[in-house]
Scaffold this motif. Structure first.
Motif, PDB file in Angstrom:
ATOM      1  N   GLU A 308       1.045  -1.090  -0.042  1.00  0.00           N
ATOM      2  CA  GLU A 308      -0.031  -0.128   0.072  1.00  0.00           C
ATOM      3  C   GLU A 308       0.851   1.261  -0.047  1.00  0.00           C
ATOM      4  O   GLU A 308       0.632   2.219  -0.735  1.00  0.00           O
ATOM      5  N   ARG A 309       1.879   1.279   0.791  1.00  0.00           N
ATOM      6  CA  ARG A 309       2.758   2.393   0.829  1.00  0.00           C
ATOM      7  C   ARG A 309       3.323   2.308  -0.443  1.00  0.00           C
ATOM      8  O   ARG A 309       3.866   3.703  -0.724  1.00  0.00           O
ATOM      9  N   ARG A 310       3.820   1.283  -1.080  1.00  0.00           N
ATOM     10  CA  ARG A 310       4.562   1.575  -2.219  1.00  0.00           C
ATOM     11  C   ARG A 310       3.601   2.248  -3.518  1.00  0.00           C
ATOM     12  O   ARG A 310       4.493   2.985  -4.107  1.00  0.00           O
ATOM     13  N   ILE A 311       2.355   1.823  -3.258  1.00  0.00           N
ATOM     14  CA  ILE A 311       1.452   2.403  -4.275  1.00  0.00           C
ATOM     15  C   ILE A 311       1.453   3.989  -4.154  1.00  0.00           C
ATOM     16  O   ILE A 311       1.223   4.642  -5.176  1.00  0.00           O
ATOM     17  N   VAL A 312       1.260   4.204  -2.803  1.00  0.00           N
ATOM     18  CA  VAL A 312       1.096   5.670  -2.733  1.00  0.00           C
ATOM     19  C   VAL A 312       2.495   6.513  -3.047  1.00  0.00           C
ATOM     20  O   VAL A 312       2.304   7.472  -3.656  1.00  0.00           O
ATOM     21  N   GLU A 313       3.661   5.913  -2.821  1.00  0.00           N
ATOM     22  CA  GLU A 313       4.867   6.428  -3.351  1.00  0.00           C
ATOM     23  C   GLU A 313       4.605   6.776  -4.866  1.00  0.00           C
ATOM     24  O   GLU A 313       5.175   7.677  -5.249  1.00  0.00           O
ATOM     25  N   ILE A 314       4.431   5.629  -5.455  1.00  0.00           N
ATOM     26  CA  ILE A 314       4.298   5.821  -7.135  1.00  0.00           C
ATOM     27  C   ILE A 314       3.576   6.817  -7.446  1.00  0.00           C
ATOM     28  O   ILE A 314       4.132   7.442  -8.307  1.00  0.00           O
ATOM     29  N   MET A 322      -2.673   8.619 -12.102  1.00  0.00           N
ATOM     30  CA  MET A 322      -2.078   7.390 -12.661  1.00  0.00           C
ATOM     31  C   MET A 322      -3.230   6.309 -13.017  1.00  0.00           C
ATOM     32  O   MET A 322      -3.978   6.106 -12.252  1.00  0.00           O
ATOM     33  N   SER A 323      -3.195   5.817 -14.079  1.00  0.00           N
ATOM     34  CA  SER A 323      -4.164   4.785 -14.640  1.00  0.00           C
ATOM     35  C   SER A 323      -3.718   3.509 -14.043  1.00  0.00           C
ATOM     36  O   SER A 323      -2.480   3.220 -13.657  1.00  0.00           O
ATOM     37  N   GLN A 324      -4.721   2.653 -13.825  1.00  0.00           N
ATOM     38  CA  GLN A 324      -4.421   1.246 -13.259  1.00  0.00           C
ATOM     39  C   GLN A 324      -3.558   0.419 -13.841  1.00  0.00           C
ATOM     40  O   GLN A 324      -2.480  -0.170 -13.173  1.00  0.00           O
ATOM     41  N   ARG A 325      -3.606   0.570 -15.283  1.00  0.00           N
ATOM     42  CA  ARG A 325      -2.625  -0.452 -16.159  1.00  0.00           C
ATOM     43  C   ARG A 325      -1.219   0.068 -15.860  1.00  0.00           C
ATOM     44  O   ARG A 325      -0.383  -0.823 -15.628  1.00  0.00           O
ATOM     45  N   THR A 326      -0.891   1.310 -15.930  1.00  0.00           N
ATOM     46  CA  THR A 326       0.181   2.132 -15.845  1.00  0.00           C
ATOM     47  C   THR A 326       0.821   1.623 -14.217  1.00  0.00           C
ATOM     48  O   THR A 326       1.869   1.490 -14.187  1.00  0.00           O
ATOM     49  N   LEU A 327       0.016   1.776 -13.261  1.00  0.00           N
ATOM     50  CA  LEU A 327       0.383   1.441 -11.990  1.00  0.00           C
ATOM     51  C   LEU A 327       0.752  -0.011 -11.718  1.00  0.00           C
ATOM     52  O   LEU A 327       1.801  -0.500 -11.036  1.00  0.00           O
ATOM     53  N   GLN A 328       0.086  -0.971 -12.443  1.00  0.00           N
ATOM     54  CA  GLN A 328       0.184  -2.462 -12.425  1.00  0.00           C
ATOM     55  C   GLN A 328       1.783  -2.670 -12.914  1.00  0.00           C
ATOM     56  O   GLN A 328       2.507  -3.644 -12.474  1.00  0.00           O
TER      57      GLN A 328
END
Length: 332
Positions: A308-314, A322-328
């Motif tokens: 979760e923290r990594r997602i927030v940082e990115i 950011m789009s979901q595909r780019t995040l993945q």
């Protein structure tokens, strides 16, 4: 290309080792347990430690005192005792170089190991003894400094009992940033290098004497430095409230502060730790405290929370959208 944080911490550790037991303040000697934390290869921890070894050598300290790793507590004590006997010295000073602190902690975790116990005694510069197979080794008036490195991912694997039971707060944990690798290492500035070497050599001779004949010097705090130290202690107490781990890991921060100020005063040939020395030391310890939050921010967290923290940082680094595909694609 090594982090400047590393270079300063290594210099402080080496300067303290050059002084050894020749200077002290209360029951504190200028020995540091220093852990350089950074990604393997890119942080250049080994580069900084290598310069520390060269600095120690060029400033006049025998590399016989530079011990490579600690395989066992009995071997460590035996090595110190043999050095002391060979040099017919009343005290013994060593620099324990542990390129990978993970090796040290893994050995300390083995059943029956008392490495951590010996290290806590060594940090306090007390006598060390060990009896194995009817053979007894003893090193008196010891001084041990530790210089090691570790990958931040390894820290998460340290057992909490080991980290918080006493060995963790004896270390100065130094965060570093990745540096762009250099194709060719720039040459050492010999004028500057020789100036630093001479400063350490002359400092050692001043406090120890040409043949280590001078008695140890006790340093005291000036009145205004003492007041500042009291204020810093109260500030540290309030700054670490509410975070049990940081409170325990910073439990010896005031000792780190006094030791650092002791080195600054010794470099200026002043047996009194003055406010200016303490102010510089406090700046370093404020950096150490911030480093604890940075280095141990993920310690003890579940994999879900880490993700979760990594997602927030990115997302934050991308501007908040950011789009979901780019995040993945960016997630490991």
């Amino acid at each position: 290309s090594a982090s400047e944080n590393y270079h300063f911490a290594v210099f402080l550790t080496v300067a303290g080792a050059m002084l050894g037991r020749r200077v002290y303040c209360g029951d504190l000697f200028p020995n540091f347990f220093t852990g350089l934390i950074g990604e393997s290869s890119y942080a250049k921890k080994g580069t900084a430690m290598r310069y520390g070894k060269w600095l120690l050598r060029d400033a006049g300290m025998s590399l016989d005192h530079w011990l490579m790793s600690m395989d066992s507590s009995s071997g460590f004590v035996r090595e110190m005792a043999d050095l002391q006997t060979a040099e017919k010295s009343k005290d013994i000073c060593v620099m324990l170089h542990q390129p990978e602190l993970s090796d040290l902690f893994e050995k300390g975790n083995r059943e029956g190991s008392d490495i951590f116990t010996k290290l806590t005694v060594a940090y306090d510069c007390e006598d060390l003894s060990r009896s194995v197979a009817l053979q007894r080794a003893k090193a008196t008036n010891t001084f041990t400094a530790v210089l090691g490195g570790a990958d931040p991912g390894w820290l998460e694997k340290i057992r909490e009992t080991d980290l918080l039971a006493g060995i963790g707060n004896r270390f100065c944990w130094i965060p570093g940033e990745e540096r762009e690798p250099l194709h060719k290492r720039p040459p050492i500035d010999r004028v500057l290098w020789n100036r630093v070497v001479k400063s350490l050599h002359d400092m050692r001779i001043y406090w120890a004497g040409e043949r280590d004949e001078r008695l140890p010097s006790e340093f005291t705090l000036s009145d205004d430095a003492d007041e500042l130290m009291e204020h810093y202690g109260k500030t540290l107490f309030h700054d670490t409230r509410g975070d049990t781990m940081i409170r325990k890991l910073s439990g010896r921060m005031e000792d780190h502060c006094k030791k650092t100020a002791l080195v600054y005063a010794a470099l200026e040939r002043d047996p009194v730790i003055r406010r200016v020395h303490l102010e510089k030391a406090i700046m370093f310890c404020e950096f150490l405290l911030k480093g604890l939050y940075l280095i141990f921010s993920k310690y003890g967290l579940s994999e879900i929370v880490k993700q979760e923290r990594r997602i927030v940082e990115i997302i934050a680094q991308s501007g908040g959208v950011m789009s979901q595909r780019t995040l993945q694609r960016k997630l490991p």
